[in-house]
Write a protein that holds these residues in place. Sequence first.
Motif, short mmCIF file in Angstrom:
data_model
loop_
_atom_site.label_atom_id
_atom_site.label_comp_id
_atom_site.label_asym_id
_atom_site.label_seq_id
_atom_site.Cartn_x
_atom_site.Cartn_y
_atom_site.Cartn_z
N PRO A 1 -14.99 -10.58 -22.31
CA PRO A 1 -14.68 -10.70 -23.74
C PRO A 1 -15.80 -10.08 -24.57
CG PRO A 1 -14.44 -12.80 -22.60
CD PRO A 1 -15.08 -11.85 -21.65
N PRO A 2 -15.53 -9.73 -25.81
CA PRO A 2 -16.56 -9.14 -26.66
C PRO A 2 -17.80 -10.04 -26.76
CG PRO A 2 -14.43 -9.16 -27.76
CD PRO A 2 -14.28 -9.93 -26.49
N ASP A 3 -18.95 -9.41 -26.89
CA ASP A 3 -20.23 -10.09 -27.05
C ASP A 3 -20.67 -10.90 -25.84
OD1 ASP A 3 -19.28 -10.74 -30.42
OD2 ASP A 3 -20.51 -9.10 -29.68
N HIS A 4 -20.09 -10.64 -24.69
CA HIS A 4 -20.50 -11.32 -23.47
C HIS A 4 -21.08 -10.29 -22.53
CE1 HIS A 4 -18.02 -14.48 -25.04
NE2 HIS A 4 -18.37 -15.28 -24.05
N VAL B 1 -19.99 -21.76 -30.87
CA VAL B 1 -21.18 -22.48 -30.44
C VAL B 1 -22.04 -21.58 -29.55
CG1 VAL B 1 -22.01 -24.41 -29.02
CG2 VAL B 1 -20.18 -24.77 -30.69
N GLU B 2 -21.40 -20.86 -28.66
CA GLU B 2 -22.14 -19.97 -27.77
C GLU B 2 -22.86 -18.88 -28.57
OE1 GLU B 2 -20.89 -16.85 -24.44
OE2 GLU B 2 -20.39 -18.92 -23.96
N ARG B 3 -22.20 -18.28 -29.52
CA ARG B 3 -22.83 -17.22 -30.33
C ARG B 3 -23.95 -17.77 -31.19
NH1 ARG B 3 -17.13 -14.86 -31.22
NH2 ARG B 3 -17.07 -13.33 -29.55
N LEU B 4 -23.78 -18.95 -31.75
CA LEU B 4 -24.82 -19.54 -32.59
C LEU B 4 -26.05 -19.96 -31.79
CD1 LEU B 4 -22.70 -21.74 -35.00
CD2 LEU B 4 -23.89 -19.61 -35.54
N ARG C 1 -17.94 -13.78 -13.05
CA ARG C 1 -17.96 -14.86 -14.04
C ARG C 1 -17.80 -14.29 -15.45
NH1 ARG C 1 -22.04 -15.35 -10.85
NH2 ARG C 1 -22.01 -16.92 -9.25
N PRO C 2 -16.64 -13.74 -15.78
CA PRO C 2 -16.52 -13.10 -17.08
C PRO C 2 -16.42 -14.07 -18.25
CG PRO C 2 -14.43 -13.05 -15.96
CD PRO C 2 -15.42 -13.63 -14.99
N TRP C 3 -16.16 -15.36 -18.03
CA TRP C 3 -15.90 -16.26 -19.13
C TRP C 3 -17.06 -17.18 -19.47
CZ3 TRP C 3 -11.95 -15.33 -22.16
CH2 TRP C 3 -10.92 -14.56 -21.64
N ILE C 4 -18.08 -17.23 -18.64
CA ILE C 4 -19.22 -18.08 -18.96
C ILE C 4 -20.49 -17.26 -18.94
CG2 ILE C 4 -18.17 -20.21 -18.14
CD1 ILE C 4 -19.91 -19.99 -15.64
N PHE D 1 -5.59 -20.03 -26.12
CA PHE D 1 -6.83 -19.74 -26.83
C PHE D 1 -6.72 -20.23 -28.27
CE2 PHE D 1 -6.77 -16.82 -23.26
CZ PHE D 1 -7.97 -17.16 -22.68
N ASP D 2 -6.78 -21.52 -28.41
CA ASP D 2 -6.64 -22.15 -29.72
C ASP D 2 -8.02 -22.53 -30.25
OD1 ASP D 2 -7.33 -24.24 -28.09
OD2 ASP D 2 -5.52 -25.41 -28.42
N ALA D 3 -8.10 -23.58 -31.01
CA ALA D 3 -9.36 -24.00 -31.63
C ALA D 3 -10.45 -24.32 -30.61
CB ALA D 3 -9.12 -25.20 -32.53
N ARG D 4 -10.07 -24.79 -29.42
CA ARG D 4 -11.09 -25.10 -28.41
C ARG D 4 -11.84 -23.84 -28.01
NH1 ARG D 4 -7.14 -27.98 -24.32
NH2 ARG D 4 -5.97 -26.23 -25.11
N TYR D 5 -11.12 -22.76 -27.79
CA TYR D 5 -11.75 -21.50 -27.40
C TYR D 5 -12.58 -20.95 -28.56
CZ TYR D 5 -12.47 -16.71 -25.98
OH TYR D 5 -13.05 -15.50 -25.67
N VAL D 6 -12.04 -21.00 -29.75
CA VAL D 6 -12.75 -20.49 -30.93
C VAL D 6 -14.04 -21.28 -31.14
CG1 VAL D 6 -12.62 -20.21 -33.43
CG2 VAL D 6 -10.64 -19.63 -32.00
N THR D 7 -13.96 -22.61 -31.02
CA THR D 7 -15.15 -23.45 -31.19
C THR D 7 -16.18 -23.15 -30.12
OG1 THR D 7 -13.79 -25.19 -32.19
CG2 THR D 7 -15.97 -25.83 -31.36
#
Length: 90
Positions: free
Chosen positions: A5-8, A85-88, A14-17, A75-81
């Motif tokens: 995903p972008p910015d990862h 948090v990860e970006r911040l 392990r593309p998602w974490i 990919f609802d609010a849980r993914y967005v949140t």
Amino acid sequence: DTPSPPDHEPHPTRPWISVDPTAPDLDRFPLYAHARPVRVAVSTGELLYLPAMWYHQVGQGRGTVAVNYWYDMVFDARYVTQSMVERLSR
């Protein structure tokens, strides 16, 4: 390689974490030092349910067939949140 995903950071397995659970970078992820694994063994005829967005690592023994089905992976609010948090935290 699976596209990340972008910015990862790209990672072939392990593309998602962002943190590698087998070799965590505690300088980048200091709170991971407090993480404690929960180990389970799934036997013949059993299944393990993991809610969406739960980090997990899977190891398989001999003669294993594993099937994953992401029926609730929306990919609802849980993914967005989680993404926010990860970006911040960078």
